[in-house]
Design a protein around this motif. Sequence first.
Motif, PDB file in Angstrom:
ATOM      1  N   GLN A 236       0.736  -1.239  -0.032  1.00  0.00           N
ATOM      2  CA  GLN A 236      -0.075  -0.016  -0.042  1.00  0.00           C
ATOM      3  C   GLN A 236       0.959   1.160  -0.156  1.00  0.00           C
ATOM      4  O   GLN A 236       0.521   2.263  -0.688  1.00  0.00           O
ATOM      5  CB  GLN A 236      -0.840   0.016   1.052  1.00  0.00           C
ATOM      6  N   VAL A 237       2.097   1.309   0.652  1.00  0.00           N
ATOM      7  CA  VAL A 237       2.734   2.242   0.978  1.00  0.00           C
ATOM      8  C   VAL A 237       3.559   2.590  -0.680  1.00  0.00           C
ATOM      9  O   VAL A 237       3.630   3.791  -1.181  1.00  0.00           O
ATOM     10  CB  VAL A 237       3.958   2.055   2.127  1.00  0.00           C
ATOM     11  N   VAL A 238       3.764   1.403  -1.385  1.00  0.00           N
ATOM     12  CA  VAL A 238       4.525   1.783  -2.648  1.00  0.00           C
ATOM     13  C   VAL A 238       3.502   2.243  -3.647  1.00  0.00           C
ATOM     14  O   VAL A 238       3.675   3.272  -4.334  1.00  0.00           O
ATOM     15  CB  VAL A 238       4.852   0.091  -3.134  1.00  0.00           C
ATOM     16  N   ARG A 239       2.147   1.610  -3.637  1.00  0.00           N
ATOM     17  CA  ARG A 239       1.104   1.967  -4.483  1.00  0.00           C
ATOM     18  C   ARG A 239       0.616   3.642  -4.336  1.00  0.00           C
ATOM     19  O   ARG A 239       0.533   4.216  -5.350  1.00  0.00           O
ATOM     20  CB  ARG A 239      -0.211   1.254  -4.485  1.00  0.00           C
ATOM     21  N   GLN A 240       0.651   3.960  -2.842  1.00  0.00           N
ATOM     22  CA  GLN A 240       0.308   5.335  -2.715  1.00  0.00           C
ATOM     23  C   GLN A 240       1.485   6.387  -2.866  1.00  0.00           C
ATOM     24  O   GLN A 240       1.225   7.670  -2.613  1.00  0.00           O
ATOM     25  CB  GLN A 240      -0.231   5.360  -1.534  1.00  0.00           C
ATOM     26  N   GLY A 241       2.430   5.637  -3.518  1.00  0.00           N
ATOM     27  CA  GLY A 241       3.514   6.628  -3.588  1.00  0.00           C
ATOM     28  C   GLY A 241       4.504   7.359  -2.336  1.00  0.00           C
ATOM     29  O   GLY A 241       5.035   8.586  -2.433  1.00  0.00           O
ATOM     30  N   LYS A 242       4.272   6.567  -1.385  1.00  0.00           N
ATOM     31  CA  LYS A 242       4.920   7.067   0.283  1.00  0.00           C
ATOM     32  C   LYS A 242       6.209   6.249   0.448  1.00  0.00           C
ATOM     33  O   LYS A 242       6.658   6.650   1.494  1.00  0.00           O
ATOM     34  CB  LYS A 242       3.588   6.784   1.145  1.00  0.00           C
ATOM     35  N   ALA A 243       6.824   5.679  -0.415  1.00  0.00           N
ATOM     36  CA  ALA A 243       7.836   4.884  -0.143  1.00  0.00           C
ATOM     37  C   ALA A 243       9.038   5.750   0.451  1.00  0.00           C
ATOM     38  O   ALA A 243       9.798   5.607   1.144  1.00  0.00           O
ATOM     39  CB  ALA A 243       8.388   3.963  -1.353  1.00  0.00           C
ATOM     40  N   ALA A 244       9.203   6.859  -0.596  1.00  0.00           N
ATOM     41  CA  ALA A 244      10.346   7.840  -0.179  1.00  0.00           C
ATOM     42  C   ALA A 244       9.936   8.387   1.099  1.00  0.00           C
ATOM     43  O   ALA A 244      10.980   8.883   1.945  1.00  0.00           O
ATOM     44  CB  ALA A 244      10.519   8.920  -1.375  1.00  0.00           C
TER      45      ALA A 244
ATOM     46  N   ASN B 255      17.454  -5.947   6.569  1.00  0.00           N
ATOM     47  CA  ASN B 255      16.033  -6.069   7.094  1.00  0.00           C
ATOM     48  C   ASN B 255      15.146  -5.944   5.830  1.00  0.00           C
ATOM     49  O   ASN B 255      15.387  -5.586   4.856  1.00  0.00           O
ATOM     50  CB  ASN B 255      15.630  -4.997   8.030  1.00  0.00           C
ATOM     51  N   ARG B 256      14.083  -7.102   5.558  1.00  0.00           N
ATOM     52  CA  ARG B 256      13.592  -7.372   4.366  1.00  0.00           C
ATOM     53  C   ARG B 256      12.481  -6.075   4.310  1.00  0.00           C
ATOM     54  O   ARG B 256      12.060  -6.002   3.115  1.00  0.00           O
ATOM     55  CB  ARG B 256      12.758  -8.678   4.529  1.00  0.00           C
ATOM     56  N   VAL B 257      12.152  -5.438   5.389  1.00  0.00           N
ATOM     57  CA  VAL B 257      11.174  -4.265   5.393  1.00  0.00           C
ATOM     58  C   VAL B 257      11.869  -3.158   4.316  1.00  0.00           C
ATOM     59  O   VAL B 257      11.566  -2.693   3.291  1.00  0.00           O
ATOM     60  CB  VAL B 257      10.737  -3.697   6.241  1.00  0.00           C
ATOM     61  N   SER B 258      13.138  -2.653   5.129  1.00  0.00           N
ATOM     62  CA  SER B 258      14.056  -1.635   4.350  1.00  0.00           C
ATOM     63  C   SER B 258      14.392  -2.034   3.129  1.00  0.00           C
ATOM     64  O   SER B 258      14.671  -1.238   2.328  1.00  0.00           O
ATOM     65  CB  SER B 258      15.105  -1.346   5.397  1.00  0.00           C
ATOM     66  N   ARG B 259      14.812  -3.329   2.935  1.00  0.00           N
ATOM     67  CA  ARG B 259      15.257  -3.756   1.755  1.00  0.00           C
ATOM     68  C   ARG B 259      14.538  -3.665   0.381  1.00  0.00           C
ATOM     69  O   ARG B 259      14.826  -3.336  -0.246  1.00  0.00           O
ATOM     70  CB  ARG B 259      15.807  -5.260   1.821  1.00  0.00           C
ATOM     71  N   THR B 260      13.058  -4.079   0.902  1.00  0.00           N
ATOM     72  CA  THR B 260      12.233  -3.967  -0.319  1.00  0.00           C
ATOM     73  C   THR B 260      11.991  -2.394  -0.668  1.00  0.00           C
ATOM     74  O   THR B 260      11.552  -2.101  -1.789  1.00  0.00           O
ATOM     75  CB  THR B 260      10.868  -4.247   0.326  1.00  0.00           C
ATOM     76  N   LEU B 261      12.110  -1.430   0.338  1.00  0.00           N
ATOM     77  CA  LEU B 261      12.064  -0.014   0.107  1.00  0.00           C
ATOM     78  C   LEU B 261      13.191   0.446  -0.831  1.00  0.00           C
ATOM     79  O   LEU B 261      13.190   1.151  -1.735  1.00  0.00           O
ATOM     80  CB  LEU B 261      11.969   0.767   1.176  1.00  0.00           C
ATOM     81  N   LEU B 262      14.452  -0.242  -0.518  1.00  0.00           N
ATOM     82  CA  LEU B 262      15.438  -0.081  -1.295  1.00  0.00           C
ATOM     83  C   LEU B 262      15.549  -0.606  -2.775  1.00  0.00           C
ATOM     84  O   LEU B 262      15.829   0.247  -3.806  1.00  0.00           O
ATOM     85  CB  LEU B 262      16.817  -0.326  -0.850  1.00  0.00           C
ATOM     86  N   VAL B 263      14.686  -1.507  -2.821  1.00  0.00           N
ATOM     87  CA  VAL B 263      14.649  -2.296  -4.317  1.00  0.00           C
ATOM     88  C   VAL B 263      13.647  -1.289  -4.889  1.00  0.00           C
ATOM     89  O   VAL B 263      14.095  -1.072  -6.163  1.00  0.00           O
ATOM     90  CB  VAL B 263      13.810  -3.649  -4.098  1.00  0.00           C
ATOM     91  N   PHE B 264      12.590  -0.881  -4.340  1.00  0.00           N
ATOM     92  CA  PHE B 264      11.575   0.131  -4.965  1.00  0.00           C
ATOM     93  C   PHE B 264      12.497   1.254  -5.471  1.00  0.00           C
ATOM     94  O   PHE B 264      12.372   1.893  -6.618  1.00  0.00           O
ATOM     95  CB  PHE B 264      10.505   0.438  -4.127  1.00  0.00           C
TER      96      PHE B 264
END
Length: 407
Positions: free
Chosen positions: A82-90, A374-383
Amino acid sequence: MSVVENTAPDDADKASTLIREIQLGETKITLLGTAHVSRTSAEEVEALLDSKQYEAVAIELCPSRFDALNNPDRLAELDLMQVVRQGKAAMVMANLAMAAYQQRLGEQLGIEPGAEMRMAVSQADVHGLPVVLIDREIGVTLKRTARSLSWWRRAVLFTGLITSLISREEVSEEDIEHLKEGDVLETTFAEFAHDREDLFQPLIAERDRYMAAKLRAAAAEHPGRSMLAVVGAGHLKGIAMHLGDTDDPAETAKLLDSVPPKTKWPKAIPWIIVALVFTGFYMGFSRNPDLGWQMVRDWVLINGGLSALGALLAAAHPLTVVTAFLAAPITSLNPTIGAGMVTAAAELWLRKPRVGDFGRLRQDTTELKGWWRNRVSRTLLVFLLSTLGSAAGTYLAGFLIYDRLNS
């Protein structure tokens, strides 16, 4: 409105606190300016509230920061997709980086920044006093800050925030002195911002007006109550000045809560690029099919390759790297979806974060390698990195296509 000012001892750890007593109609507001990294400030808050002179407590926190204070495990409820879809990852990455910076300060100084706010909340609970949240939402502040900068300054802002705040170097004496004088949020940005003029208005001046408006509204709502307002020393003068404003506090807060609309013309840029790329393909195939296919290969290899490289640098799953290579050349021709959204979805499917990853997220992101562990922060880095790779590939491949047409 009457103002009485008292200045505490100007000692490094004794917080250089400042007290101003301001009468608003029937309500007396005591502004307590504190240092965010001083143990003495927390002790002074405790002593003032133990004196039982106050019937309400106002604190320099917004609802989300107050919620984070009371519910430190709220990150476990984060819906990454949801964070990624809503453009809130950054935005999430920026908040994690700031939290890491403050954690680093706590380790270096032996006290958690914002301890005086925790003390105010704790003592208000002990004495049964209502707590008034007067600061603006941090998300609104960051968005208004971004809107006040050029796209290049925004890029520098975000890049500097991420790279400098996850550093394990000790915080400099100069930054510590800034914190003793003023505001954690301002100092966080000041660590890498050479010129703070364009940051001052949204980070400091607007929040002074906002917090004063909230205090004026609280005074009107609860006339006759004596209120202690715990704020950073850097906001004390501005808040005191704006407490004398005569405008409608609700309208002022509403105005400062709004986010200026984005400039419309940049939205057209991705579509223009797509049109130019397709035009380039058409011209290439019209001249020579071999030239056309060469352009297509250039587009796929450069765009897909750089996006895959970004995913690789983020230590993505091998299949996510392949996904980045295949998806980027296609998503770059469709501005409604980004490569990062596809790669983040792939990474989440291949390596679903565990409960422990959410629980350790704040601690892991205080060190550079923790962002990858950490898998959460790594996913954000991947994005983030696959998106940046695809964006770079779009421009490089576009220039190469143009060059081939003119060779």
